[in-house]
Scaffold this active site. Sequence first.
Site: not given
Length: 342
Positions: A52-53, A183, A192-193, A236, A311
């Site tokens: 997405s990035h 992240d 982006g998604d 939340k 990650g």
Amino acid sequence: MSARPDTAVTQIAFADLQALLHRIFVRHGCSETVAASLAFNCASAQRDGAHSHGVFRIPGYVSTLASGWVDGRAVPVVSDVASGYVSVDAQGGFAQPALAAARALLVEKARSAGIAVLAIHNSHHFAALWPDVEPFADEGLVALSVVNSMTCVVPHGARKPLFGTNPIAFAAPCAGSDPIVFDMATSAIAHGDVQIAARKGELLPEGMGVDSEGQPTREPGKILDGGALLPFGGHKGSALSMMVELLAAALTGGHFSWEFDWAQHPGAKTPWTGQLIIVIDPSKAQGNRFAERSRQLVEQMQAVGLTRMPGERRYREREASARDGVSLTPQELAQLQAMAQD
Ligand code: NDP
Ligand code: PYC
């Protein structure tokens, strides 16, 4: 939502992708310094399967530069504000070169005081956030960063969008392995998604967004066309998104996600906001055993059944890219090559 694309792929060496992206950024109005920073960031996202990035963002960078909305040649101004506080005015340019300009001073302060803050304002961030924090953990430091984006998320309990997708990224050293990094957008899904799903004609899972009438929808097109996203986890995620607005904008001197108007810049895509980075030196921690304690935590998580750390997928993709080359679709490669020349 960041798996490898299921379409045909072609492989390119990381250095070649970085060089190609560098040419695009220079060709479209960036200085050599800015181009180098953005090319490394975007090529790294593609290498790690952070689609997405990755190169998906390049047309948005190019249209934004063409619109005059961002200054690709901006030279950030770094201010040494206090023993644990560095401020950077990105001068209407990108956030990554601003971080690069202040990084050495930030690390020096964090190592001396135990903690230091970098407050970036007047900046555009259009990228994944993990590349901003992971290198600190590679140096044995703990880092947390937040950046706000553009109004497209309805605060929990409200009727209209106000917040950005406002990601939070964290990195910490871990003995015997790559740093622990997460992240994540504070929206139920990154913008982006949603764009990628719209392009592929796919429906989203339930609970991601609403249409222009405020009704729940799974159709990405309806979210993008006057609709909005929801925070993740109800009240939340909404509270975390609010925190990001406070830290990334109010504390840095940057714009809140609703405070800029790019209507006069058709093609502009990059949010003009702020970014906060907090760096902690864990060698100051009790017993100076932080990395070993991280390892113990990971082992206990695995002992209770955890099979995938945040990650970890990126690190696996990174390994595969180092072995086989970075994956792009042939269409993406052709589009990049055209943008480097046009
Ligand atoms: P994801 O939901 O894909 O992933 C969020 C985190 O959770 C990642 O660290 C990921 O690790 C981890 N993760 C995912 N699935 C699992 C699992 N099953 N078990 C354990 N961990 C898991 O990210 P988002 O869609 O929320 O965000 C995508 C990107 O968009 C981020 O890089 C973010 O910075 C960026 N973004 C940027 C904005 C900006 O303004 N610049 C605005 C909003 C988002 P892994 O990476 O290994 O998959
Ligand atoms: O994916 O939400 C997103 C995003 C906003 C700005 C850059 N990326």
